[in-house]
Write a protein that holds these residues in place. Structure first.
Motif, mmCIF file in Angstrom:
data_model
loop_
_atom_site.group_PDB
_atom_site.id
_atom_site.type_symbol
_atom_site.label_atom_id
_atom_site.label_comp_id
_atom_site.label_asym_id
_atom_site.label_seq_id
_atom_site.Cartn_x
_atom_site.Cartn_y
_atom_site.Cartn_z
ATOM 1 N N LEU A 63 -4.360 -0.855 -4.692
ATOM 2 C CA LEU A 63 -4.201 -2.020 -3.818
ATOM 3 C C LEU A 63 -4.361 -3.314 -4.608
ATOM 4 O O LEU A 63 -3.585 -4.254 -4.431
ATOM 5 C CB LEU A 63 -5.235 -2.002 -2.690
ATOM 6 C CG LEU A 63 -5.055 -0.979 -1.584
ATOM 7 C CD1 LEU A 63 -6.224 -1.074 -0.609
ATOM 8 C CD2 LEU A 63 -3.753 -1.172 -0.857
ATOM 9 N N ARG A 64 -5.348 -3.342 -5.469
ATOM 10 C CA ARG A 64 -5.591 -4.532 -6.289
ATOM 11 C C ARG A 64 -4.426 -4.790 -7.227
ATOM 12 O O ARG A 64 -4.012 -5.933 -7.424
ATOM 13 C CB ARG A 64 -6.892 -4.401 -7.071
ATOM 14 C CG ARG A 64 -8.115 -4.380 -6.183
ATOM 15 C CD ARG A 64 -9.372 -4.313 -6.962
ATOM 16 N NE ARG A 64 -9.539 -5.601 -7.629
ATOM 17 C CZ ARG A 64 -10.299 -5.790 -8.704
ATOM 18 N NH1 ARG A 64 -10.955 -4.792 -9.232
ATOM 19 N NH2 ARG A 64 -10.396 -6.985 -9.228
ATOM 20 N N GLY A 65 -3.886 -3.734 -7.818
ATOM 21 C CA GLY A 65 -2.774 -3.865 -8.755
ATOM 22 C C GLY A 65 -1.503 -4.342 -8.076
ATOM 23 O O GLY A 65 -0.740 -5.116 -8.633
ATOM 24 N N SER A 66 -1.277 -3.905 -6.833
ATOM 25 C CA SER A 66 -0.057 -4.295 -6.140
ATOM 26 C C SER A 66 -0.110 -5.736 -5.682
ATOM 27 O O SER A 66 0.914 -6.351 -5.417
ATOM 28 C CB SER A 66 0.201 -3.372 -4.949
ATOM 29 O OG SER A 66 -0.792 -3.553 -3.952
ATOM 30 N N GLY A 67 -1.311 -6.301 -5.613
ATOM 31 C CA GLY A 67 -1.453 -7.690 -5.177
ATOM 32 C C GLY A 67 -1.380 -8.696 -6.305
ATOM 33 O O GLY A 67 -1.305 -9.887 -6.079
ATOM 34 N N GLN A 68 -1.390 -8.202 -7.547
ATOM 35 C CA GLN A 68 -1.349 -9.117 -8.687
ATOM 36 C C GLN A 68 0.087 -9.546 -8.959
ATOM 37 O O GLN A 68 1.011 -8.755 -8.850
ATOM 38 C CB GLN A 68 -1.938 -8.444 -9.935
ATOM 39 C CG GLN A 68 -3.413 -8.170 -9.785
ATOM 40 C CD GLN A 68 -3.958 -7.445 -11.006
ATOM 41 O OE1 GLN A 68 -3.221 -7.080 -11.900
ATOM 42 N NE2 GLN A 68 -5.260 -7.241 -11.022
#
Length: 71
Positions: A63-68
């Motif tokens: 989730l964190r990676g897709s938001g970057q």
């Protein structure tokens, strides 16, 4: 059985669906949807459905990676 070192809490390897949902701050039904779609991996222990802590952490990292965004 070995006791955890004094002052260090025991970290569970497997979480119930309710515990995993609480850790993510989502509803139990939403957690079941994530399991059903395969977004969060789970395992069967007898008749119980459990979520490995590592799989919950991997989900959050995705989730964190897709938001970057790239700059």
């Amino acid at each position: 059985m070995n006791e955890p070192p004094v002052g260090k809490p025991l970290v569970p390897l497997l979480l119930s669906v309710e515990q995993a949902a609480e850790m993510l701050g989502i509803a139990r039904t939403s957690m079941f949807k994530l399991i059903g779609t395969g977004e969060v991996e789970s395992v069967q222990v007898g008749r119980l459905r459990r979520i490995p802590m590592a799989c919950l952490e991997e989900f959050v990292e995705r989730l964190r990676g897709s938001g970057q965004r790239e700059t």
